[in-house]
Design a protein around this motif. Structure first.
Motif, PDB file in Angstrom:
ATOM      1  N   SER A 184       0.682  -1.209  -0.062  1.00  0.00           N
ATOM      2  CA  SER A 184      -0.116   0.089  -0.087  1.00  0.00           C
ATOM      3  C   SER A 184       0.855   1.342  -0.020  1.00  0.00           C
ATOM      4  N   PHE A 185       1.943   1.407   0.799  1.00  0.00           N
ATOM      5  CA  PHE A 185       2.756   2.400   0.961  1.00  0.00           C
ATOM      6  C   PHE A 185       3.546   2.614  -0.167  1.00  0.00           C
ATOM      7  N   ALA A 186       4.097   1.404  -0.856  1.00  0.00           N
ATOM      8  CA  ALA A 186       4.800   1.589  -2.080  1.00  0.00           C
ATOM      9  C   ALA A 186       3.920   2.084  -3.221  1.00  0.00           C
ATOM     10  N   SER A 187       2.700   1.613  -3.205  1.00  0.00           N
ATOM     11  CA  SER A 187       1.905   2.020  -4.510  1.00  0.00           C
ATOM     12  C   SER A 187       1.420   3.468  -4.374  1.00  0.00           C
ATOM     13  N   VAL A 188       1.561   4.045  -3.336  1.00  0.00           N
ATOM     14  CA  VAL A 188       1.030   5.614  -3.298  1.00  0.00           C
ATOM     15  C   VAL A 188       2.339   6.234  -3.166  1.00  0.00           C
ATOM     16  N   GLY A 189       3.703   5.674  -3.310  1.00  0.00           N
ATOM     17  CA  GLY A 189       4.917   6.353  -3.404  1.00  0.00           C
ATOM     18  C   GLY A 189       5.293   6.964  -1.893  1.00  0.00           C
ATOM     19  N   HIS A 190       4.685   6.567  -0.848  1.00  0.00           N
ATOM     20  CA  HIS A 190       4.914   7.076   0.400  1.00  0.00           C
ATOM     21  C   HIS A 190       6.336   6.461   1.140  1.00  0.00           C
ATOM     22  N   VAL A 191       7.196   7.143   0.974  1.00  0.00           N
ATOM     23  CA  VAL A 191       8.635   6.758   1.317  1.00  0.00           C
ATOM     24  C   VAL A 191       9.255   7.648   2.102  1.00  0.00           C
ATOM     25  N   GLU A 192       8.713   8.658   2.853  1.00  0.00           N
ATOM     26  CA  GLU A 192       9.324   9.741   3.521  1.00  0.00           C
ATOM     27  C   GLU A 192       9.584   9.281   5.005  1.00  0.00           C
ATOM     28  N   CYS A 193       9.159   8.188   5.595  1.00  0.00           N
ATOM     29  CA  CYS A 193       9.217   7.930   7.008  1.00  0.00           C
ATOM     30  C   CYS A 193      10.564   6.741   6.830  1.00  0.00           C
ATOM     31  N   SER A 194      11.638   7.168   7.105  1.00  0.00           N
ATOM     32  CA  SER A 194      12.536   5.975   6.980  1.00  0.00           C
ATOM     33  C   SER A 194      12.556   5.121   8.079  1.00  0.00           C
ATOM     34  N   ASP A 195      11.967   5.321   9.194  1.00  0.00           N
ATOM     35  CA  ASP A 195      11.956   4.555  10.559  1.00  0.00           C
ATOM     36  C   ASP A 195      11.035   3.548  10.258  1.00  0.00           C
ATOM     37  N   PHE A 196       9.844   3.745   9.509  1.00  0.00           N
ATOM     38  CA  PHE A 196       8.710   3.046   9.250  1.00  0.00           C
ATOM     39  C   PHE A 196       9.373   1.919   8.194  1.00  0.00           C
ATOM     40  N   TRP A 197       9.631   2.331   7.050  1.00  0.00           N
ATOM     41  CA  TRP A 197      10.633   1.097   6.205  1.00  0.00           C
ATOM     42  C   TRP A 197      11.524   0.436   6.806  1.00  0.00           C
ATOM     43  N   GLU A 198      12.605   1.131   7.605  1.00  0.00           N
ATOM     44  CA  GLU A 198      13.333   0.305   8.379  1.00  0.00           C
ATOM     45  C   GLU A 198      12.811  -0.980   9.383  1.00  0.00           C
ATOM     46  N   GLU A 199      11.694  -0.608   9.757  1.00  0.00           N
ATOM     47  CA  GLU A 199      11.119  -1.589  10.795  1.00  0.00           C
ATOM     48  C   GLU A 199      10.271  -2.871   9.683  1.00  0.00           C
ATOM     49  N   LEU A 200       9.658  -2.207   8.480  1.00  0.00           N
ATOM     50  CA  LEU A 200       9.161  -3.254   7.789  1.00  0.00           C
ATOM     51  C   LEU A 200      10.216  -4.130   7.442  1.00  0.00           C
ATOM     52  N   GLU A 201      11.340  -3.416   6.996  1.00  0.00           N
ATOM     53  CA  GLU A 201      12.437  -4.288   6.439  1.00  0.00           C
ATOM     54  C   GLU A 201      13.058  -5.418   7.524  1.00  0.00           C
ATOM     55  N   ARG A 202      13.152  -4.650   8.785  1.00  0.00           N
ATOM     56  CA  ARG A 202      13.431  -5.721   9.768  1.00  0.00           C
ATOM     57  C   ARG A 202      12.641  -7.013  10.117  1.00  0.00           C
ATOM     58  N   GLU A 203      11.250  -6.467  10.050  1.00  0.00           N
ATOM     59  CA  GLU A 203      10.243  -7.746  10.691  1.00  0.00           C
ATOM     60  C   GLU A 203      10.116  -8.709   9.345  1.00  0.00           C
ATOM     61  N   THR A 204      10.060  -7.863   8.010  1.00  0.00           N
ATOM     62  CA  THR A 204       9.896  -9.111   7.028  1.00  0.00           C
ATOM     63  C   THR A 204      11.139  -9.950   6.705  1.00  0.00           C
ATOM     64  N   THR A 205      12.255  -9.380   6.921  1.00  0.00           N
ATOM     65  CA  THR A 205      13.420  -9.984   6.742  1.00  0.00           C
ATOM     66  C   THR A 205      13.571 -11.094   7.885  1.00  0.00           C
ATOM     67  N   GLU A 206      13.014 -10.802   9.165  1.00  0.00           N
ATOM     68  CA  GLU A 206      13.094 -11.884  10.347  1.00  0.00           C
ATOM     69  C   GLU A 206      11.903 -12.953   9.513  1.00  0.00           C
ATOM     70  N   ARG A 207      10.889 -12.747   9.027  1.00  0.00           N
ATOM     71  CA  ARG A 207       9.798 -13.656   8.898  1.00  0.00           C
ATOM     72  C   ARG A 207      10.321 -14.493   7.694  1.00  0.00           C
ATOM     73  N   LEU A 208      10.995 -13.946   6.798  1.00  0.00           N
ATOM     74  CA  LEU A 208      11.572 -14.555   5.749  1.00  0.00           C
ATOM     75  C   LEU A 208      12.447 -15.531   6.127  1.00  0.00           C
ATOM     76  N   ARG A 209      13.396 -15.461   7.245  1.00  0.00           N
ATOM     77  CA  ARG A 209      14.394 -16.326   7.588  1.00  0.00           C
ATOM     78  C   ARG A 209      13.555 -17.421   8.432  1.00  0.00           C
ATOM     79  N   ALA A 210      12.593 -17.156   9.072  1.00  0.00           N
ATOM     80  CA  ALA A 210      11.752 -18.150   9.620  1.00  0.00           C
ATOM     81  C   ALA A 210      10.827 -18.805   9.020  1.00  0.00           C
TER      82      ALA A 210
END
Length: 100
Positions: A38-64
């Motif tokens: 959703s955020f990528a579709s509307v081009g909402h990239v401003e909040c780096s803390d948000f994207w860092e959290e999504l990156e951390r969580e999705t990476t963890e779930r991919l590994r699991a």
């Protein structure tokens, strides 16, 4: 690409702040993937803390191995679409896809 006229950046900013502060762990895998998409579709990239959290969580779930193929592709598309360098996430996507 700019968000559609009916999308409010203020709403996306508020959601991003909440996810960045509370974490993305409470989201089911499908919800996490949809949030990225959703955020990528509307081009909402401003909040780096948000994207860092999504990156951390999705990476963890991919590994699991808890993200299904559809969620995996949505997350990969989202990060590629916003042009975010997420090497560890993409390595985890590659590993997850190649092990199936």
């Amino acid at each position: 690409r700019p968000p559609p006229p009916s999308c409010s950046g203020v709403v996306f900013d508020a959601i991003a702040r909440e996810v960045a502060s509370r974490g993305a762990r409470p989201f089911a895998s499908q919800g996490l993937a949809m949030l990225c998409h959703s955020f990528a579709s509307v081009g909402h990239v401003e909040c780096s803390d948000f994207w860092e959290e999504l990156e951390r969580e999705t990476t963890e779930r991919l590994r699991a191995d808890t993200l299904g193929p559809i969620e995996c592709s949505q997350v990969a598309w989202s990060f590629a679409t916003i042009g975010r360098r997420a090497d560890e996430l993409f390595r985890s996507v590659e590993s997850s896809v190649s092990s199936r």
